[in-house]
Design a protein around this motif. Structure first.
Motif, PDB file in Angstrom:
ATOM      1  N   ASP A   1       0.833  -1.216   0.000  1.00  0.00           N
ATOM      2  CA  ASP A   1       0.000   0.000   0.000  1.00  0.00           C
ATOM      3  C   ASP A   1       0.861   1.256   0.000  1.00  0.00           C
ATOM      4  N   GLU A   2       2.004   1.190   0.686  1.00  0.00           N
ATOM      5  CA  GLU A   2       2.866   2.372   0.774  1.00  0.00           C
ATOM      6  C   GLU A   2       3.425   2.779  -0.597  1.00  0.00           C
ATOM      7  N   ALA A   3       3.480   1.814  -1.525  1.00  0.00           N
ATOM      8  CA  ALA A   3       4.034   2.087  -2.863  1.00  0.00           C
ATOM      9  C   ALA A   3       2.929   2.308  -3.887  1.00  0.00           C
ATOM     10  N   ARG A   4       1.757   2.741  -3.415  1.00  0.00           N
ATOM     11  CA  ARG A   4       0.608   2.888  -4.313  1.00  0.00           C
ATOM     12  C   ARG A   4       0.911   3.809  -5.494  1.00  0.00           C
ATOM     13  N   ARG A   5       1.690   4.853  -5.264  1.00  0.00           N
ATOM     14  CA  ARG A   5       2.009   5.793  -6.349  1.00  0.00           C
ATOM     15  C   ARG A   5       2.805   5.119  -7.461  1.00  0.00           C
ATOM     16  N   LEU A   6       3.484   4.043  -7.123  1.00  0.00           N
ATOM     17  CA  LEU A   6       4.298   3.324  -8.120  1.00  0.00           C
ATOM     18  C   LEU A   6       3.527   2.216  -8.825  1.00  0.00           C
ATOM     19  N   HIS A   7       2.317   1.947  -8.373  1.00  0.00           N
ATOM     20  CA  HIS A   7       1.575   0.808  -8.919  1.00  0.00           C
ATOM     21  C   HIS A   7       1.422   0.838 -10.442  1.00  0.00           C
ATOM     22  N   PRO A   8       1.120   1.977 -11.048  1.00  0.00           N
ATOM     23  CA  PRO A   8       1.029   1.962 -12.522  1.00  0.00           C
ATOM     24  C   PRO A   8       2.326   1.527 -13.198  1.00  0.00           C
ATOM     25  N   LYS A   9       3.459   1.995 -12.700  1.00  0.00           N
ATOM     26  CA  LYS A   9       4.749   1.607 -13.288  1.00  0.00           C
ATOM     27  C   LYS A   9       5.050   0.139 -12.995  1.00  0.00           C
ATOM     28  N   LEU A  10       4.680  -0.306 -11.814  1.00  0.00           N
ATOM     29  CA  LEU A  10       4.909  -1.711 -11.463  1.00  0.00           C
ATOM     30  C   LEU A  10       4.059  -2.635 -12.335  1.00  0.00           C
ATOM     31  N   ARG A  11       2.801  -2.250 -12.571  1.00  0.00           N
ATOM     32  CA  ARG A  11       1.935  -3.069 -13.436  1.00  0.00           C
ATOM     33  C   ARG A  11       2.470  -3.099 -14.857  1.00  0.00           C
ATOM     34  N   ALA A  12       2.933  -1.947 -15.335  1.00  0.00           N
ATOM     35  CA  ALA A  12       3.487  -1.895 -16.694  1.00  0.00           C
ATOM     36  C   ALA A  12       4.725  -2.779 -16.802  1.00  0.00           C
ATOM     37  N   ALA A  13       5.579  -2.754 -15.771  1.00  0.00           N
ATOM     38  CA  ALA A  13       6.784  -3.593 -15.772  1.00  0.00           C
ATOM     39  C   ALA A  13       6.420  -5.066 -15.702  1.00  0.00           C
ATOM     40  N   LEU A  14       5.390  -5.395 -14.926  1.00  0.00           N
ATOM     41  CA  LEU A  14       4.941  -6.781 -14.828  1.00  0.00           C
ATOM     42  C   LEU A  14       4.419  -7.279 -16.172  1.00  0.00           C
ATOM     43  N   ASP A  15       3.611  -6.466 -16.836  1.00  0.00           N
ATOM     44  CA  ASP A  15       3.078  -6.859 -18.153  1.00  0.00           C
ATOM     45  C   ASP A  15       4.202  -7.023 -19.166  1.00  0.00           C
ATOM     46  N   GLU A  16       5.176  -6.109 -19.128  1.00  0.00           N
ATOM     47  CA  GLU A  16       6.293  -6.187 -20.064  1.00  0.00           C
ATOM     48  C   GLU A  16       7.120  -7.449 -19.817  1.00  0.00           C
ATOM     49  N   THR A  17       7.374  -7.758 -18.549  1.00  0.00           N
ATOM     50  CA  THR A  17       8.178  -8.931 -18.210  1.00  0.00           C
ATOM     51  C   THR A  17       7.471 -10.216 -18.626  1.00  0.00           C
ATOM     52  N   ASP A  18       6.170 -10.255 -18.412  1.00  0.00           N
ATOM     53  CA  ASP A  18       5.382 -11.417 -18.814  1.00  0.00           C
ATOM     54  C   ASP A  18       5.434 -11.601 -20.332  1.00  0.00           C
ATOM     55  N   ALA A  19       5.347 -10.490 -21.064  1.00  0.00           N
ATOM     56  CA  ALA A  19       5.401 -10.557 -22.524  1.00  0.00           C
ATOM     57  C   ALA A  19       6.775 -11.041 -22.994  1.00  0.00           C
ATOM     58  N   LEU A  20       7.823 -10.607 -22.329  1.00  0.00           N
ATOM     59  CA  LEU A  20       9.170 -11.045 -22.697  1.00  0.00           C
ATOM     60  C   LEU A  20       9.343 -12.539 -22.448  1.00  0.00           C
ATOM     61  N   ALA A  21       8.795 -13.011 -21.320  1.00  0.00           N
ATOM     62  CA  ALA A  21       8.899 -14.440 -20.996  1.00  0.00           C
ATOM     63  C   ALA A  21       8.119 -15.299 -21.978  1.00  0.00           C
ATOM     64  N   ALA A  22       7.175 -14.686 -22.683  1.00  0.00           N
ATOM     65  CA  ALA A  22       6.375 -15.414 -23.670  1.00  0.00           C
ATOM     66  C   ALA A  22       7.027 -15.444 -25.046  1.00  0.00           C
ATOM     67  N   GLY A  23       8.239 -14.949 -25.155  1.00  0.00           N
ATOM     68  CA  GLY A  23       8.922 -14.910 -26.442  1.00  0.00           C
ATOM     69  C   GLY A  23       9.228 -16.288 -26.995  1.00  0.00           C
ATOM     70  N   ASN A  24       9.533 -16.329 -28.278  1.00  0.00           N
ATOM     71  CA  ASN A  24       9.895 -17.617 -28.888  1.00  0.00           C
ATOM     72  C   ASN A  24      11.346 -17.959 -28.531  1.00  0.00           C
ATOM     73  N   PRO A  25      11.778 -19.192 -28.778  1.00  0.00           N
ATOM     74  CA  PRO A  25      13.131 -19.595 -28.379  1.00  0.00           C
ATOM     75  C   PRO A  25      14.233 -18.682 -28.899  1.00  0.00           C
ATOM     76  N   ALA A  26      14.134 -18.239 -30.146  1.00  0.00           N
ATOM     77  CA  ALA A  26      15.181 -17.372 -30.707  1.00  0.00           C
ATOM     78  C   ALA A  26      15.226 -16.040 -29.974  1.00  0.00           C
ATOM     79  N   GLU A  27      14.066 -15.462 -29.681  1.00  0.00           N
ATOM     80  CA  GLU A  27      14.014 -14.188 -28.968  1.00  0.00           C
ATOM     81  C   GLU A  27      14.583 -14.330 -27.557  1.00  0.00           C
ATOM     82  N   LEU A  28      14.239 -15.406 -26.887  1.00  0.00           N
ATOM     83  CA  LEU A  28      14.711 -15.609 -25.516  1.00  0.00           C
ATOM     84  C   LEU A  28      16.210 -15.876 -25.477  1.00  0.00           C
ATOM     85  N   ARG A  29      16.727 -16.624 -26.451  1.00  0.00           N
ATOM     86  CA  ARG A  29      18.165 -16.920 -26.484  1.00  0.00           C
ATOM     87  C   ARG A  29      18.982 -15.645 -26.607  1.00  0.00           C
ATOM     88  N   GLY A  30      18.502 -14.689 -27.378  1.00  0.00           N
ATOM     89  CA  GLY A  30      19.260 -13.461 -27.597  1.00  0.00           C
ATOM     90  C   GLY A  30      18.957 -12.354 -26.601  1.00  0.00           C
TER      91      GLY A  30
END
Length: 225
Positions: free
Chosen positions: A88-117
């Motif tokens: 709760d104390e980091a509520r002001r950062l929640h939008p950036k944290l959610r954006a980073a979480l979505d980005e990280t999830d999308a990166l983890a969903a990459g194909n083998p070639a994308e992940l290798r590089g």
């Protein structure tokens, strides 16, 4: 037991499960007890390689084993970001944290070639300041001096009963440290090595970024009466 990297463990059964999981500590496999892939292994099998496995398709083994450390780090980051979103104390950062979480999830969903590089170390270095900021905001509510033990070598240190509320142990080596009875409320344990650390009677209420595998590696009242 010694084996080359990339070689299956001899205790792996036909269902890709550990055949001695229930007796790992007694058999001396303490490292296996505390390892956590954060779901990366399942994702690689089920999503990255569409349900195929290295036994039925041996040619995939090299790629699958090579991608695990990369996807595991991304999934670990996702766990940290999810934990930060609960502060709760980091509520002001929640939008950036959610954006980073979505980005990280999308990166983890990459194909083998994308992940290798993918440069996972550089990416972690970009996300970590956001997690540090969330930690600082959460710990700022603790009155008084907040000890900074980030990266400290505290192996075997006697800290029994110490007031360590809001302390930072990010990346600290706490192997065998005596933290029994210590007040560790709102302390940050990101990446801390707690192998053999005595946490019996310690107050861990609201501790930050403390993983289940870290707790399994420590001495706690649950498994050490």
């Amino acid at each position: 037991m010694d084996k080359p990297a990339g070689r299956p463990c001899r205790n792996l059964n036909d269902e890709f499960r550990c055949g001695i999981h229930e007796v790992l500590p007694q058999r001396g496999f303490k490292g296996c007890v505390v390892f956590d892939c954060f779901g990366a292994g399942q994702r690689i099998t089920q999503e990255t390689f569409g349900g195929r496995d290295w036994r039925s398709a041996p040619d995939l083994a090299g790629d699958m084993f090579a991608l695990l450390p990369i996807v595991r780090q991304l999934h670990e980051l996702m766990w940290f970001l999810t934990e930060a979103l609960r502060l709760d104390e980091a509520r002001r950062l929640h939008p950036k944290l959610r954006a980073a979480l979505d980005e990280t999830d999308a990166l983890a969903a990459g194909n083998p070639a994308e992940l290798r590089g993918f440069d996972v170390d550089a990416y972690r270095a970009r996300v970590n300041p956001l997690l540090r900021r969330a930690s600082e905001m959460a710990r700022s509510r603790v009155a008084g001096r907040r000890a900074d033990h980030s990266g400290a070598h505290l192996i075997g240190r006697r800290l029994r009963g110490a007031d360590l509320r809001g302390a930072s142990f990010r990346g600290a080596l706490l192997i065998g440290a005596d933290l029994s009875g210590a007040d560790l409320r709102r302390a940050d344990f990101t990446g801390a090595d707690l192998r053999g650390a005595d946490l019996r009677g310690a107050n861990l209420e609201g501790a930050l970024f403390l993983t289940a595998s870290q707790l399994r590696s420590a001495v706690t009242g649950a498994d050490h009466p």
